[in-house]
Design an enzyme around this catalytic site. Structure first.
Site, PDB file in Angstrom:
ATOM      1  N   SER A  51      -8.109 -28.716 -19.451  1.00  4.99           N
ATOM      2  CA  SER A  51      -9.393 -28.650 -20.311  1.00  4.99           C
ATOM      3  C   SER A  51      -8.892 -28.963 -21.811  1.00  4.99           C
ATOM      4  O   SER A  51      -8.443 -30.046 -21.939  1.00  4.99           O
ATOM      5  CB  SER A  51      -9.936 -27.042 -20.286  1.00  4.99           C
ATOM      6  OG  SER A  51     -11.254 -27.103 -20.854  1.00  4.99           O
ATOM      7  N   GLU A 101     -11.729 -35.078 -15.297  1.00  6.39           N
ATOM      8  CA  GLU A 101     -12.622 -34.016 -14.736  1.00  6.39           C
ATOM      9  C   GLU A 101     -13.414 -33.539 -15.926  1.00  6.39           C
ATOM     10  O   GLU A 101     -13.079 -33.828 -17.076  1.00  6.39           O
ATOM     11  CB  GLU A 101     -11.401 -32.796 -14.254  1.00  6.39           C
ATOM     12  CG  GLU A 101     -10.785 -32.324 -15.128  1.00  6.39           C
ATOM     13  CD  GLU A 101     -11.219 -31.148 -16.055  1.00  6.39           C
ATOM     14  OE1 GLU A 101     -12.066 -30.371 -15.593  1.00  6.39           O
ATOM     15  OE2 GLU A 101     -10.745 -31.165 -17.183  1.00  6.39           O
ATOM     16  N   HIS A 158     -12.182 -27.514 -13.292  1.00  2.01           N
ATOM     17  CA  HIS A 158     -12.752 -26.138 -13.715  1.00  2.01           C
ATOM     18  C   HIS A 158     -13.222 -25.546 -12.499  1.00  2.01           C
ATOM     19  O   HIS A 158     -14.069 -24.463 -12.530  1.00  2.01           O
ATOM     20  CB  HIS A 158     -13.621 -26.412 -15.008  1.00  2.01           C
ATOM     21  CG  HIS A 158     -13.096 -26.564 -16.199  1.00  2.01           C
ATOM     22  ND1 HIS A 158     -12.827 -27.938 -16.589  1.00  2.01           N
ATOM     23  CD2 HIS A 158     -13.236 -25.862 -17.354  1.00  2.01           C
ATOM     24  CE1 HIS A 158     -12.233 -28.146 -17.600  1.00  2.01           C
ATOM     25  NE2 HIS A 158     -12.611 -26.864 -18.219  1.00  2.01           N
TER      26      HIS A 158
END
Length: 315
Positions: free
Chosen positions: A118, A217, A284
Site C-alpha cells: 500500500s 494493485e 488489499h
C-alpha cells in the site's frame, strides 16, 4: 557483510532465522494496538523476536507520529545491526514524506528484510532507487485473520525465511482477472500500489521501468480514478519500455454506474504491446500473498502464473 548479492548489483538481505530481531515501524498512518499485537504474535510464532519502534503506536492527525518521529524509527531500524528485518504496521498515508531521510549507505552496508504494501510502496521505491535493495510486497503487521488466513501467513513466512522462488497463480475471483494479454515475459518485478506509483511521477523515486514487469494493485478507487492514474503513467512515458504487467487485487474499485474496473484496466494497458496478467492475489484483498520486489520474475499468461525469484539470500 556486502550488500551486492546478485547480478546487476541488487542487494538481497539475508533470510530471517529463528531468534532474529525484527523491528515494527509505522512510516505512514496510525493504527490501533490490538491488530499490531496480533501481527507480532504471528511473527513470534515463527521464532522471530518482534520489537515495536518507539513511535509505532503514536498518532499525529492522519499520521503515525510526526515526520521526525516516523523517520527516526525507520532510520534507526535500518541502521541497527541487531535488527534483521523491518516490518511496517500499516499503509495509509505518509511514507513519501520521510523517504528522503533514509541513509542509503547504511542500507547498502547492512541490507535487511523490509516488508509492507500500500503506502509502503513509496518506501520500496526509495530503497530500490538509493540502495538497490530487494524488498517484499506483503501483508502489514496490523493483522486481520479473516483477510489474511493461514495461507497468507505461510506465504509471508516463506518469503522472508526461505530463499526460494514464489509462484503466484491467477484467481478468477479477483476483479482484475478478466484482463489477459497473451504472452510470456521476464524482467525485474517493480511497482505496488497504483496511487503511489502515479504520485511518484516527476520524483526521483520512480524508477526506470524499461524491461521491468510492473506490479499494480489498488483499493477504494473507482474506475475513472484508476483510468486517470494509468493515463498519467502513460502520458509521462514511464510505461513505454515495460516487459509486462502483473495486475494484483483491485479491492473496492466498483462503480455505481456499472463501469467495470477490469474494462478500464484492459483499455489502458491492453495496447502496450506486452503481456498482461490479471487476477493475482497481491494487494488489499482476500488472502494476499507476498512477493519480492527488485528481483527477476517471469509472467506466463498461459500458465496463469507470476514466478518471482527470492528477495532474500540463504544464510
Amino acid at each position: 557483510m556486502t550488500g551486492l548479492q546478485s547480478a546487476g548489483g541488487v542487494s538481497r538481505p539475508p533470510a530471517l532465522r529463528p531468534g532474529d530481531e525484527v523491528r515494527v515501524v509505522a512510516p505512514a498512518g496510525p493504527v490501533a494496538a490490538e491488530p499490531v499485537e496480533r501481527g507480532m504474535a504471528v511473527l513470534a510464532g515463527w521464532g522471530l523476536r518482534p520489537r515495536l519502534a518507539r513511535h509505532s503506536l503514536s498518532r499525529h492527525g492522519y499520521l503515525a507520529g510526526t515526520d521526525e518521529q516516523r523517520a527516526a524509527d525507520l532510520v534507526e531500524a535500518l541502521a541497527d545491526p541487531a535488527v534483521r528485518g523491518v516490518f511496517c504496521t500499516r499503509g495509509g498515508y505518509g511514507s513519501q514524506r520521510i523517504t528522503e531521510r533514509i541513509d542509503p549507505a547504511a542500507v547498502r552496508r547492512d541490507p535487511k528484510v523490509v516488508c509492507g504494501y500500500s503506502d509502503v510502496t513509496a518506501l520500496h521505491l526509495a530503497l530500490w532507487r538509493t540502495a538497490r535493495l530487494a524488498s517484499l510486497h506483503g501483508p502489514v503487521v496490523a493483522w486481520d485473520d479473516q483477510r489474511c488466513p493461514a495461507e497468507s501467513a505461510e506465504s509471508l513466512r516463506a518469503a522472508v525465511m526461505d530463499a526460494a522462488p514464489t509462484v503466484v497463480a491467477r484467481l478468477s475471483r479477483e476483479a482484475s482477472a478478466p484482463v489477459v494479454v497473451p504472452g510470456r515475459a521476464s524482467g525485474t518485478l517493480l511497482g505496488g500500489n497504483l496511487s503511489l506509483l502515479a504520485t511518484s511521477v516527476g520524483t526521483a523515486d520512480l524508477p526506470d521501468l524499461s524491461g521491468a514487469i510492473l506490479l499494480i494493485e489498488e483499493i477504494g478507487e473507482p474506475p475513472y480514478r484508476v483510468d486517470r492514474m494509468l493515463t498519467q503513467l502513460r502520458r509521462s512515458g514511464v510505461l513505454a519500455g515495460l516487459a509486462g504487467v502483473a495486475l494484483g487485487q483491485f479491492t473496492g474499485c466498483a462503480d455505481r454506474q456499472g463501469v467495470d474496473v477490469a474494462q478500464v484496466l484492459g483499455e489502458r494497458l491492453g495496447d502496450l504491446g506486452v503481456p498482461v496478467l490479471g487476477g493475482l492475489p497481491l494487494g488489499h484483498g482476500q488472502t494476499p500473498h507476498t512477493v519480492g520486489l527488485g528481483v527477476p520474475a517471469t509472467l506466463d499468461t498461459v500458465a496463469g502464473t507470476l514466478t518471482v525469484e527470492p528477495a532474500v539470500r540463504p544464510v
